[in-house]
Scaffold this motif. Sequence first.
Motif, PDB file in Angstrom:
ATOM      1  N   LYS A  35      64.763  -1.296  19.601  1.00 55.20           N
ATOM      2  CA  LYS A  35      64.591   0.152  19.516  1.00 55.20           C
ATOM      3  C   LYS A  35      64.266   0.767  20.886  1.00 55.20           C
ATOM      4  CE  LYS A  35      63.475   3.916  17.018  1.00 55.20           C
ATOM      5  NZ  LYS A  35      64.247   4.578  16.032  1.00 55.20           N
ATOM      6  N   CYS A  36      63.206   0.276  21.546  1.00 51.51           N
ATOM      7  CA  CYS A  36      62.799   0.869  22.827  1.00 51.51           C
ATOM      8  C   CYS A  36      63.296   0.073  24.030  1.00 51.51           C
ATOM      9  CB  CYS A  36      61.279   1.035  22.889  1.00 51.51           C
ATOM     10  SG  CYS A  36      60.337  -0.509  22.986  1.00 51.51           S
ATOM     11  N   LYS A  37      63.994  -1.036  23.785  1.00 46.03           N
ATOM     12  CA  LYS A  37      64.601  -1.876  24.827  1.00 46.03           C
ATOM     13  C   LYS A  37      63.584  -2.509  25.777  1.00 46.03           C
ATOM     14  CE  LYS A  37      68.863  -0.570  23.697  1.00 46.03           C
ATOM     15  NZ  LYS A  37      68.888  -0.431  22.279  1.00 46.03           N
ATOM     16  N   SER A  38      62.334  -2.666  25.342  1.00 51.63           N
ATOM     17  CA  SER A  38      61.331  -3.312  26.187  1.00 51.63           C
ATOM     18  C   SER A  38      61.273  -4.797  25.866  1.00 51.63           C
ATOM     19  CB  SER A  38      59.964  -2.670  25.996  1.00 51.63           C
ATOM     20  OG  SER A  38      59.500  -2.906  24.691  1.00 51.63           O
ATOM     21  N   GLU A  39      60.858  -5.564  26.850  1.00 53.55           N
ATOM     22  CA  GLU A  39      60.694  -7.004  26.670  1.00 53.55           C
ATOM     23  C   GLU A  39      59.309  -7.374  27.172  1.00 53.55           C
ATOM     24  OE1 GLU A  39      62.919 -11.219  27.720  1.00 53.55           O
ATOM     25  OE2 GLU A  39      63.708  -9.347  28.491  1.00 53.55           O
ATOM     26  N   CYS A  40      58.602  -8.199  26.418  1.00 53.98           N
ATOM     27  CA  CYS A  40      57.263  -8.608  26.819  1.00 53.98           C
ATOM     28  C   CYS A  40      57.004 -10.028  26.340  1.00 53.98           C
ATOM     29  CB  CYS A  40      56.205  -7.650  26.282  1.00 53.98           C
ATOM     30  SG  CYS A  40      56.291  -7.395  24.524  1.00 53.98           S
ATOM     31  N   LEU A  41      56.040 -10.670  26.959  1.00 55.21           N
ATOM     32  CA  LEU A  41      55.621 -12.002  26.549  1.00 55.21           C
ATOM     33  C   LEU A  41      54.424 -11.844  25.627  1.00 55.21           C
ATOM     34  CD1 LEU A  41      55.774 -13.978  29.910  1.00 55.21           C
ATOM     35  CD2 LEU A  41      57.414 -14.009  28.046  1.00 55.21           C
ATOM     36  N   ILE A  42      54.475 -12.537  24.482  1.00 59.96           N
ATOM     37  CA  ILE A  42      53.379 -12.429  23.519  1.00 59.96           C
ATOM     38  C   ILE A  42      52.874 -13.808  23.127  1.00 59.96           C
ATOM     39  CG2 ILE A  42      54.172 -10.228  22.563  1.00 59.96           C
ATOM     40  CD1 ILE A  42      55.266 -11.856  20.158  1.00 59.96           C
ATOM     41  N   ASP A  43      51.639 -13.844  22.655  1.00 65.94           N
ATOM     42  CA  ASP A  43      51.040 -15.029  22.048  1.00 65.94           C
ATOM     43  C   ASP A  43      50.695 -14.658  20.618  1.00 65.94           C
ATOM     44  OD1 ASP A  43      51.130 -16.296  24.530  1.00 65.94           O
ATOM     45  OD2 ASP A  43      49.080 -15.750  25.023  1.00 65.94           O
ATOM     46  N   ILE A  44      50.997 -15.545  19.671  1.00 65.53           N
ATOM     47  CA  ILE A  44      50.681 -15.302  18.262  1.00 65.53           C
ATOM     48  C   ILE A  44      50.012 -16.541  17.691  1.00 65.53           C
ATOM     49  CG2 ILE A  44      51.639 -14.983  15.952  1.00 65.53           C
ATOM     50  CD1 ILE A  44      53.700 -13.182  17.079  1.00 65.53           C
ATOM     51  N   GLU A  45      48.915 -16.307  16.974  1.00 66.60           N
ATOM     52  CA  GLU A  45      48.233 -17.381  16.261  1.00 66.60           C
ATOM     53  C   GLU A  45      47.589 -16.772  15.021  1.00 66.60           C
ATOM     54  OE1 GLU A  45      44.942 -20.823  17.163  1.00 66.60           O
ATOM     55  OE2 GLU A  45      45.921 -19.811  18.815  1.00 66.60           O
ATOM     56  N   GLN A  46      47.918 -17.296  13.843  1.00 69.46           N
ATOM     57  CA  GLN A  46      47.422 -16.816  12.549  1.00 69.46           C
ATOM     58  C   GLN A  46      47.663 -15.314  12.375  1.00 69.46           C
ATOM     59  OE1 GLN A  46      43.357 -18.062  12.334  1.00 69.46           O
ATOM     60  NE2 GLN A  46      43.912 -20.163  11.918  1.00 69.46           N
ATOM     61  N   LEU A  47      48.887 -14.872  12.616  1.00 68.31           N
ATOM     62  CA  LEU A  47      49.342 -13.485  12.481  1.00 68.31           C
ATOM     63  C   LEU A  47      48.628 -12.524  13.432  1.00 68.31           C
ATOM     64  CD1 LEU A  47      49.732 -13.160   8.609  1.00 68.31           C
ATOM     65  CD2 LEU A  47      51.499 -13.638  10.284  1.00 68.31           C
ATOM     66  N   ASP A  48      47.925 -13.039  14.439  1.00 71.56           N
ATOM     67  CA  ASP A  48      47.238 -12.209  15.437  1.00 71.56           C
ATOM     68  C   ASP A  48      48.078 -12.182  16.706  1.00 71.56           C
ATOM     69  OD1 ASP A  48      45.178 -10.729  16.715  1.00 71.56           O
ATOM     70  OD2 ASP A  48      44.443 -12.595  17.618  1.00 71.56           O
ATOM     71  N   LEU A  49      48.566 -10.994  17.089  1.00 70.05           N
ATOM     72  CA  LEU A  49      49.433 -10.837  18.245  1.00 70.05           C
ATOM     73  C   LEU A  49      48.620 -10.415  19.462  1.00 70.05           C
ATOM     74  CD1 LEU A  49      52.900  -9.460  18.420  1.00 70.05           C
ATOM     75  CD2 LEU A  49      51.229  -8.295  19.804  1.00 70.05           C
ATOM     76  N   ARG A  50      48.845 -11.110  20.590  1.00 74.37           N
ATOM     77  CA  ARG A  50      48.229 -10.747  21.856  1.00 74.37           C
ATOM     78  C   ARG A  50      49.327 -10.581  22.889  1.00 74.37           C
ATOM     79  NH1 ARG A  50      45.050 -14.710  19.861  1.00 74.37           N
ATOM     80  NH2 ARG A  50      46.108 -16.263  21.094  1.00 74.37           N
ATOM     81  N   LEU A  51      49.285  -9.480  23.616  1.00 68.43           N
ATOM     82  CA  LEU A  51      50.266  -9.196  24.664  1.00 68.43           C
ATOM     83  C   LEU A  51      49.888  -9.952  25.913  1.00 68.43           C
ATOM     84  CD1 LEU A  51      52.733  -7.461  25.505  1.00 68.43           C
ATOM     85  CD2 LEU A  51      51.108  -5.713  26.179  1.00 68.43           C
ATOM     86  N   SER A  52      50.810 -10.751  26.438  1.00 67.86           N
ATOM     87  CA  SER A  52      50.532 -11.532  27.655  1.00 67.86           C
ATOM     88  C   SER A  52      50.977 -10.770  28.900  1.00 67.86           C
ATOM     89  CB  SER A  52      51.258 -12.870  27.621  1.00 67.86           C
ATOM     90  OG  SER A  52      50.790 -13.665  26.581  1.00 67.86           O
ATOM     91  N   CYS A  53      52.199 -10.210  28.853  1.00 68.63           N
ATOM     92  CA  CYS A  53      52.755  -9.574  30.042  1.00 68.63           C
ATOM     93  C   CYS A  53      53.902  -8.666  29.634  1.00 68.63           C
ATOM     94  CB  CYS A  53      53.248 -10.658  30.994  1.00 68.63           C
ATOM     95  SG  CYS A  53      54.084 -10.043  32.452  1.00 68.63           S
ATOM     96  N   LEU A  54      53.978  -7.495  30.228  1.00 71.18           N
ATOM     97  CA  LEU A  54      55.095  -6.582  29.990  1.00 71.18           C
ATOM     98  C   LEU A  54      56.142  -6.857  31.058  1.00 71.18           C
ATOM     99  CD1 LEU A  54      55.913  -4.315  28.098  1.00 71.18           C
ATOM    100  CD2 LEU A  54      54.945  -2.705  29.712  1.00 71.18           C
ATOM    101  N   LEU A  55      57.367  -7.221  30.657  1.00 68.89           N
ATOM    102  CA  LEU A  55      58.399  -7.644  31.608  1.00 68.89           C
ATOM    103  C   LEU A  55      59.262  -6.495  32.110  1.00 68.89           C
ATOM    104  CD1 LEU A  55      59.561 -10.929  29.868  1.00 68.89           C
ATOM    105  CD2 LEU A  55      57.949 -10.677  31.741  1.00 68.89           C
ATOM    106  N   LYS A  56      59.409  -5.437  31.347  1.00 73.09           N
ATOM    107  CA  LYS A  56      60.310  -4.375  31.786  1.00 73.09           C
ATOM    108  C   LYS A  56      59.569  -3.147  32.208  1.00 73.09           C
ATOM    109  CE  LYS A  56      64.333  -1.811  30.359  1.00 73.09           C
ATOM    110  NZ  LYS A  56      65.247  -1.498  29.303  1.00 73.09           N
TER     111      LYS A  56
END
Length: 56
Positions: A35-56
């Motif tokens: 939708k917004c054409k963004s790419e980012c690195l994420i970490d997920i554990e037990q349905l909990d999302l954490r943003l690691s780094c925004l790539l775009k």
Amino acid sequence: MEKTEFIRCPVCGNKTRDKIREDTVLKNFPLFCPKCKSECLIDIEQLDLRLSCLLK
């Protein structure tokens, strides 16, 4: 049955095309939002999302 849900984009909040389960563990996963054409690195554990780094 295990709970599943779509990963939501941390930038715009819309659903992405990727689904996760309760027992899913991801480290440095490159998430792309069609939708917004963004790419980012994420970490997920037990349905909990954490943003690691925004790539775009």
